[in-house]
Write an enzyme that holds these catalytic residues in place. Sequence first.
Site, short mmCIF file in Angstrom:
data_model
loop_
_atom_site.label_atom_id
_atom_site.label_comp_id
_atom_site.label_asym_id
_atom_site.label_seq_id
_atom_site.Cartn_x
_atom_site.Cartn_y
_atom_site.Cartn_z
CG HIS A 95 -1.99 1.05 1.14
ND1 HIS A 95 -1.74 2.38 1.41
CD2 HIS A 95 -3.29 0.98 0.77
CE1 HIS A 95 -2.84 3.07 1.23
NE2 HIS A 95 -3.81 2.25 0.85
CD GLU A 168 -5.56 1.91 -3.00
OE1 GLU A 168 -6.73 2.02 -2.63
OE2 GLU A 168 -4.60 1.88 -2.22
P1 PGA Z 1 -9.74 6.08 0.36
O1 PGA Z 1 -8.52 5.05 0.64
O2 PGA Z 1 -10.91 5.28 -0.11
O3 PGA Z 1 -9.98 6.73 1.70
O4 PGA Z 1 -9.27 7.05 -0.66
C1 PGA Z 1 -8.25 3.99 -0.23
C2 PGA Z 1 -7.00 3.25 0.20
O5 PGA Z 1 -6.05 3.89 0.64
O6 PGA Z 1 -6.94 2.01 0.11
#
Ligand code: PGA
Length: 252
Positions: A95, A168
């Site tokens: 992540h 992401e």
């Molecule tokens: P968010 O986070 O939905 O608050 O943008 C997603 C993540 O970091 O997995």
Amino acid sequence: MSKQKIVIANWKMRLGLAESVALARQYAAEVKTGAVEVVACASEVALTAVGEVLKGSAIKLGAQNVFWEEKGEYTGEVAPQTLLEAGCAYVIIGHSERRQHLLENYQMVHQKLKAVLDHTTLVPIVCVGETLREKEAAKTDYVIADQLQQAFGGIVLVANQQIVVAYEPIWAIGTGNAIKPDDVNTMHEIIGASLVDLLGVDAAKKQARVIYGGSVSSNNVDSFRAIDNVDGFLVGGASMNAEEFAKIISSL
Ligand code: PGA
């Protein structure tokens, strides 16, 4: 044929033990999974307690991190096998918050992925994403292809083994600025093509799901629904509220 959709809640370090159990109870009561696979990634200390609550539901348990060794003198780390014993079916790897705050690098992500794939029943959720600066410098495609290459280079999936790649964009996480549907479509195409190169056509088509994460909420989920190459979502902030999370799932 589109794949079974998956929606993964990432609770991050937002909840204590009692709060995690309480939210899991609300999930169990309010989330109707239907045809969607649903996973809740709790903090490590809360895993077994949350797993107990989720047992009676169709919601699966996931962890937010893992180490690459199975046993030994690695103070503070947790092995893939231990996550399985705690009831985890999924684990997040790489992540961006870990890459940023814990200095997790390409090599660590690759080693973690390899270690998790040694256990065919633990499914890795590998996160990739570009920073705002990289996006503004028009380097997104290169950055994502490079992150995938560094993570998956040399990996061979065994039959039926599943993986999830979470795209992401870092600038979209927790900002309320989700990506535009057209842009996610393009990025998922690029990711899909990279996975074909890295894993082979068959594995990429049948064993990999590519999901989007970054400010997904019940307000914007509809705009992504029709995009064939979005196999689901990784949800942070909006997963803190069971009703809101349930809405995201029911709109798929
Ligand atoms: P968010 O986070 O939905 O608050 O943008 C997603 C993540 O970091 O997995």
